[in-house]
Design an enzyme around this catalytic site. Sequence first.
Site, PDB file in Angstrom:
ATOM      1  N   ASP A   1       0.847  -1.193   0.000  1.00  0.00           N
ATOM      2  CA  ASP A   1       0.000   0.000   0.000  1.00  0.00           C
ATOM      3  C   ASP A   1       0.882   1.242   0.000  1.00  0.00           C
ATOM      4  O   ASP A   1       0.581   2.231   0.659  1.00  0.00           O
ATOM      5  CB  ASP A   1      -0.942  -0.009   1.208  1.00  0.00           C
TER       6      ASP A   1
ATOM      7  N   GLU B   1     -11.326   4.025  -0.528  1.00  0.00           N
ATOM      8  CA  GLU B   1     -11.589   4.165   0.905  1.00  0.00           C
ATOM      9  C   GLU B   1     -12.143   5.550   1.246  1.00  0.00           C
ATOM     10  O   GLU B   1     -11.634   6.567   0.773  1.00  0.00           O
ATOM     11  CB  GLU B   1     -10.311   3.913   1.716  1.00  0.00           C
TER      12      GLU B   1
ATOM     13  N   LYS C   1       2.412   3.360  -5.908  1.00  0.00           N
ATOM     14  CA  LYS C   1       1.944   2.340  -6.862  1.00  0.00           C
ATOM     15  C   LYS C   1       3.029   2.004  -7.891  1.00  0.00           C
ATOM     16  O   LYS C   1       3.105   0.867  -8.355  1.00  0.00           O
ATOM     17  CB  LYS C   1       0.661   2.800  -7.570  1.00  0.00           C
TER      18      LYS C   1
ATOM     19  N   ASP D   1      -3.152  -2.991  -2.635  1.00  0.00           N
ATOM     20  CA  ASP D   1      -4.291  -2.069  -2.607  1.00  0.00           C
ATOM     21  C   ASP D   1      -4.192  -1.057  -3.744  1.00  0.00           C
ATOM     22  O   ASP D   1      -3.114  -0.809  -4.297  1.00  0.00           O
ATOM     23  CB  ASP D   1      -4.328  -1.348  -1.250  1.00  0.00           C
ATOM     24  N   ASN D   2      -5.338  -0.464  -4.071  1.00  0.00           N
ATOM     25  CA  ASN D   2      -5.426   0.647  -5.045  1.00  0.00           C
ATOM     26  C   ASN D   2      -4.894   0.301  -6.432  1.00  0.00           C
ATOM     27  O   ASN D   2      -4.312   1.145  -7.105  1.00  0.00           O
ATOM     28  CB  ASN D   2      -4.686   1.893  -4.521  1.00  0.00           C
TER      29      ASN D   2
END
Length: 221
Positions: free
Chosen positions: A140, A198, A143, A168-169
Amino acid sequence: MINRREERAFQYVLTNATPGDPDSILEAFDQWCSKVEFISNIGPKKGKILDRLLMEQSPMTVLELGAHCGYSAVRMARCLPLGARLYSVEMDQRNATIAEKVIRLAGFDDDTLIVSPSDEVIPRLRSDYGLETVDFVFMDHWKKCYLPDLQLLEGSGLLGKGSMILADNVLFPGAPNFLRYVRKSGLYEWRIHQATLEYIRGIRDGMAELVYQGIKGGRAG
């Protein structure tokens, strides 16, 4: 005046959460981030997927890349079996200071916080921390680091057959090169957990769940 949003969130948590109660700390963060000021924690909805995977897998060695304010470290630590070790990596010293306080506030004194860029930490995990393999990795952080860090984990021999990576993401802001590599590498069983960003409704996001299958025989180098 408290200048950084991470510090403002921490002050709110400190004032409103119960020390030694991880769920109280997570709820205080969620309250602040949904009602007052956005911080990119995993949040409660995607967090439940993380909780479930950890309880199903019962990993003994967990690596977190991107501790930020300590929210996900607390979230994970409360789901781990007795004797498990969590290693959280955060490159920003100011965030790491807050994460350390949050993790200790929750009562998790044995977790290891490493303040350094992930690409410097991963190659040293075996020599400096005695890790042979990592059972579960939660990504997380930046990226753009997902793919190179995944390849570093592979190259360092830290992934064993069945090691799980949750990233995530991957849809927003997105990690297209990471997903393309995962699809083409043949090294993973994988799926996308569809979700929304989120604390914000209406923005599609998702988490990638990868299970390492080991090097395939005859695969070109």
